[in-house]
Enzyme design. Structure first.
Site, short mmCIF file in Angstrom:
data_model
loop_
_atom_site.label_atom_id
_atom_site.label_comp_id
_atom_site.label_asym_id
_atom_site.label_seq_id
_atom_site.Cartn_x
_atom_site.Cartn_y
_atom_site.Cartn_z
CE LYS A 229 -4.39 -1.39 0.23
NZ LYS A 229 -5.43 -0.96 -0.70
CB SER B 296 -1.24 -8.30 -1.13
OG SER B 296 -2.15 -9.01 -0.32
#
Length: 408
Positions: free
Chosen positions: A59, A309
């Protein structure tokens, strides 16, 4: 099948520019070979370790690019975001690196380590609602009131371009890749990777993965436009998003080769295997790509790259998931046994379990069940076993010794 990138809201040039912005800011995360996954798939499988990224997930890439592209006047007004955790940490860290003030709205009950980390990066955390979607409403309202710039977790071209740098790294690290598997919530990472990869290597398959109890993409793709879910519940808080973003949806519809769904059992099993076999701490959302590969190993043409992720998992959730994963793997058995309430009955039961090599983790004597006879007790047992076959042997042994079993 794939049209030119001219119609895409994010071009390869956008992703390349994002990569230049991120040089020296975020890590080029390692690509680790995975022998145990390769054996199942029948060809090389690699893990793209974004769980080892700064702030624990991909992110930071999108958040930094978005905030870096603001004008000095916009940055001076501060930024605001909504997130269950990873985007919050990405925004907080990016804002701190770029000298902007940040406010983050989080759902009530967001994992405490993510809250603490977000605050440690310098953001002011405010709690609103029970889902990210409810927090989003509060954050956009705050942006209108205060003039702070809203940094969307996935629905902005700059954010998607930043996440797409993961795709550029994969092509660089594994030039002969044939399939890339990526978890998807709102779709920013999946869209970014697809935009970066398909522009250069249209023959590489890009596959998205969602938790089946929070899968907005399959119905949205079938309808041809984003469709909001009525409800969603998954342990994978990082991909628990009720409606696809308009920007990523446009890219995913055009370039992604399919979106698969995985069960909560598959997520927990994958998380456990990544811990045990790869020695990698991954959150449930980060394990989704591996879960899809384990569910159907022969559906993916190797060499395969699975994107992990993120790795920001709440230790309490990790404990629950490990238990769940052990149960799913047949290594953890929870049952209740009825005994006659007389001296030595429990000792006899435990000696039966010892004889078959079942390790007792927890034992509890229950006398208050109204279904029990006056001269009966119930014993709740939690056992550690060696796998499904050993579980069956334990149950067969207890039944043949005359014990009445129920499962909890």
């Amino acid at each position: 099948m794939h049209m030119s990138t001219a119609t895409s809201p994010v071009s390869l040039d956008d992703v390349v520019r994002a990569q230049k912005l991120l040089a020296g800011i975020c890590r080029v995360t390692p690509l680790e070979g995975s022998r145990w996954l390769s054996e199942r798939v029948g060809g090389p499988v690699f893990l793209k370790c974004e769980n080892l990224q700064r702030a624990g997930s991909f992110k930071i890439r999108g958040a930094y690019v978005r905030i870096a592209n603001l004008t000095p006047e916009e940055r001076a007004r501060g930024v605001v975001a909504a997130s269950a955790g990873n985007h919050a940490q990405g925004v907080a860290l990016a804002a701190a690196l770029l000298g902007a003030r940040s406010t983050v709205f989080m759902p009530v009950g967001a994992p405490l380590p993510k809250v603490a980390a977000t605050q440690a990066y310098g953001a002011e955390v405010r709690f609103h609602g029970h889902t990210v979607d409810e927090s989003l409403v509060a954050a956009t309202g705050y942006a209108k009131e205060t003039g702070a710039v809203f940094i969307h977790p996935f629905d902005h071209p700059d954010v998607v371009a930043g996440q797409g740098t993961v795709g550029l790294e994969i092509l660089d690290q594994c030039p002969d890749v044939r399939t890339i598997v990526v978890s998807a919530g709102g779709g920013g990472l999946l869209a970014g990777v697809a935009a970066a990869v398909k522009a250069q290597r249209p023959e590489v398959k890009v596959v998205g993965v969602q938790a089946e109890t929070a899968a907005a993409y399959p119905a949205s793709l079938a309808a041809g436009h984003p469709v909001a879910l009525e409800s969603l519940q998954t342990m994978a808080d990082g991909i628990a998003v009720g409606r696809p973003g308009d920007v990523p949806f446009t890219i995913i519809r055009e370039f992604v080769d399919g979106v698969r769904t995985v069960s909560e059992e598959s997520l927990s099993r994958s998380l456990l295997l990544l811990l045990e076999r790869a020695k990698l701490v991954v959150e449930p959302a980060g394990a989704a790509a591996v879960a899809a590969i384990l569910d159907e190993p022969h559906a993916f043409e190797p060499p395969v790259v699975a994107v992990l992720s993120g790795g920001n998992v709440d230790p309490l959730l990790l404990l629950r998931v490990l238990r769940h994963g052990l149960a799913a793997a047949g290594r953890y058995l929870s049952l209740r046994v009825r005994l006659q309430d007389r001296p030595g009955a429990l000792a006899r039961l435990l000696s039966e379990l010892a004889a078959i090599d079942a390790n007792v983790l927890d034992v509890m004597h229950l006398r208050t069940n109204p279904k029990l006879h006056v001269d009966e007790v119930e014993v709740a047992l939690q056992l550690e076993t060696r796998g499904p076959r050993h579980c069956d042997e334990v149950l067969t042994r207890l039944r043949s010794a005359g014990y009445h079993l129920t499962f909890s």
